[in-house]
Design a protein around this motif. Structure first.
Motif, mmCIF file in Angstrom:
data_model
loop_
_atom_site.group_PDB
_atom_site.id
_atom_site.type_symbol
_atom_site.label_atom_id
_atom_site.label_comp_id
_atom_site.label_asym_id
_atom_site.label_seq_id
_atom_site.Cartn_x
_atom_site.Cartn_y
_atom_site.Cartn_z
ATOM 1 N N ILE A 3 0.844 -1.189 0.000
ATOM 2 C CA ILE A 3 0.000 0.000 0.000
ATOM 3 C C ILE A 3 0.884 1.244 0.000
ATOM 4 O O ILE A 3 1.736 1.407 0.875
ATOM 5 C CB ILE A 3 -0.945 0.012 1.218
ATOM 6 C CG1 ILE A 3 -1.888 -1.200 1.174
ATOM 7 C CG2 ILE A 3 -1.734 1.320 1.265
ATOM 8 C CD1 ILE A 3 -2.749 -1.364 2.411
ATOM 9 N N THR A 6 -3.477 5.176 1.715
ATOM 10 C CA THR A 6 -4.829 4.807 2.145
ATOM 11 C C THR A 6 -5.687 6.054 1.965
ATOM 12 O O THR A 6 -5.288 7.159 2.340
ATOM 13 C CB THR A 6 -4.848 4.345 3.615
ATOM 14 O OG1 THR A 6 -4.233 5.343 4.429
ATOM 15 C CG2 THR A 6 -4.103 3.027 3.780
ATOM 16 N N ASN A 7 -6.893 5.873 1.387
ATOM 17 C CA ASN A 7 -7.701 7.023 0.977
ATOM 18 C C ASN A 7 -9.154 6.837 1.393
ATOM 19 O O ASN A 7 -9.719 5.760 1.201
ATOM 20 C CB ASN A 7 -7.642 7.170 -0.547
ATOM 21 C CG ASN A 7 -6.235 7.029 -1.089
ATOM 22 O OD1 ASN A 7 -5.369 7.830 -0.788
ATOM 23 N ND2 ASN A 7 -5.998 5.987 -1.874
ATOM 24 N N ILE A 34 -6.534 2.591 8.233
ATOM 25 C CA ILE A 34 -7.970 2.544 7.961
ATOM 26 C C ILE A 34 -8.465 1.136 8.257
ATOM 27 O O ILE A 34 -7.741 0.160 8.090
ATOM 28 C CB ILE A 34 -8.320 2.984 6.524
ATOM 29 C CG1 ILE A 34 -7.637 2.119 5.468
ATOM 30 C CG2 ILE A 34 -7.986 4.453 6.324
ATOM 31 C CD1 ILE A 34 -8.073 2.427 4.041
ATOM 32 N N VAL A 41 -15.165 0.478 4.021
ATOM 33 C CA VAL A 41 -14.032 1.009 4.759
ATOM 34 C C VAL A 41 -14.600 2.000 5.768
ATOM 35 O O VAL A 41 -15.307 2.940 5.381
ATOM 36 C CB VAL A 41 -13.029 1.711 3.813
ATOM 37 C CG1 VAL A 41 -11.910 2.359 4.599
ATOM 38 C CG2 VAL A 41 -12.487 0.723 2.795
ATOM 39 N N ASN A 87 -9.706 3.170 -2.353
ATOM 40 C CA ASN A 87 -9.368 3.189 -0.930
ATOM 41 C C ASN A 87 -7.896 2.905 -0.717
ATOM 42 O O ASN A 87 -7.280 3.425 0.206
ATOM 43 C CB ASN A 87 -10.182 2.152 -0.155
ATOM 44 C CG ASN A 87 -11.658 2.338 -0.319
ATOM 45 O OD1 ASN A 87 -12.323 1.534 -0.963
ATOM 46 N ND2 ASN A 87 -12.192 3.404 0.248
ATOM 47 N N LEU A 88 -7.349 2.050 -1.583
ATOM 48 C CA LEU A 88 -5.953 1.658 -1.471
ATOM 49 C C LEU A 88 -5.247 1.938 -2.795
ATOM 50 O O LEU A 88 -5.656 1.413 -3.836
ATOM 51 C CB LEU A 88 -5.825 0.165 -1.152
ATOM 52 C CG LEU A 88 -6.578 -0.353 0.066
ATOM 53 C CD1 LEU A 88 -6.436 -1.869 0.169
ATOM 54 C CD2 LEU A 88 -6.101 0.331 1.332
ATOM 55 N N ASN A 153 -7.241 -3.464 10.431
ATOM 56 C CA ASN A 153 -6.591 -2.244 9.968
ATOM 57 C C ASN A 153 -5.508 -2.536 8.945
ATOM 58 O O ASN A 153 -4.831 -3.565 9.017
ATOM 59 C CB ASN A 153 -5.948 -1.503 11.153
ATOM 60 C CG ASN A 153 -6.980 -0.854 12.038
ATOM 61 O OD1 ASN A 153 -7.741 0.005 11.598
ATOM 62 N ND2 ASN A 153 -7.015 -1.260 13.297
ATOM 63 N N ASN A 155 -2.444 -0.021 6.681
ATOM 64 C CA ASN A 155 -1.900 1.321 6.556
ATOM 65 C C ASN A 155 -0.845 1.367 5.474
ATOM 66 O O ASN A 155 -0.507 0.337 4.876
ATOM 67 C CB ASN A 155 -1.382 1.830 7.905
ATOM 68 C CG ASN A 155 -0.392 0.891 8.537
ATOM 69 O OD1 ASN A 155 0.581 0.515 7.910
ATOM 70 N ND2 ASN A 155 -0.631 0.499 9.769
#
Length: 185
Positions: A3, A6-7, A34, A41, A87-88, A153, A155
């Motif tokens: 990753i 993370t968004n 996240i 998410v 998201n990733l 989680n 990250n």
């Protein structure tokens, strides 16, 4: 794979041809871990549950390697991770070699590849140019949706470790092509 960003995004209302439309496509990087839950998410807005979120589309990942292709086409866009609604942002994921059912340990989670992203007008709104929707359909750079088999989680820096391979199943790019054919594109 790992990753890079993370968004998450908040619900935003936009004007689309005189009509108010809610969207969560405006995602931006966050500096904290996240939580990937069964259907979404945590903290990320999903406004159209018919096409986003849910068990088979809980997490959306997109490859950093695809960014360079799009930057050549859209040099004036304010490029930030999450711009595709992912998201990733991963250093690399290849839709032509990722199969439905491929499973990965990522941070505290276990994720299973499930679906392609079929772009809609909201991607065009994010880029302020509707041409990207057709262009997106005409590549294999669709990103990958994941089902969350074990919540937890993740990250920046979390590694994707493949624990199951399903080469007998279609690839994510195969699914995009099938959907494109179904739509007569």
């Amino acid at each position: 794979m790992k990753i890079i960003s993370t968004n998450i995004g908040e619900r935003k209302e936009i004007d689309w041809k005189g009509k108010k439309v809610a969207t969560g496509i405006f995602k931006y990087p966050v500096k904290h871990p996240i939580f990937l839950d069964v259907k979404n998410v945590t903290g990320d807005a999903i406004c159209d549950l018919k096409y986003h979120g849910g068990i088979d589309q809980a997490v959306y990942a997109y490859s950093l390697k695809h960014y360079s292709y799009w930057k050549n086409l859209y040099p004036d866009v304010d490029w930030q991770f999450g711009i595709f609604g992912e998201n990733l942002t991963l250093d690399h994921i290849d839709e032509t070699t990722t199969h439905v059912g491929d499973t990965f340990i990522v941070g505290e989670t276990i994720l299973e590849a499930t679906l392609q992203r079929s772009p809609c007008m909201k991607l065009g709104i994010r880029f302020n140019d509707m041409k990207i929707v057709k262009q997106f359909w005409n590549t294999s750079f669709c990103g990958v949706y994941f089902k969350v088999l074990q919540t937890g989680n993740v990250n920046v820096g979390s590694q994707f470790t493949q624990v199951k391979s399903c080469p007998q199943n279609p690839t994510i790019a195969d699914l995009l092509q099938k959907r494109k054919n179904e739509l007569g594109m």
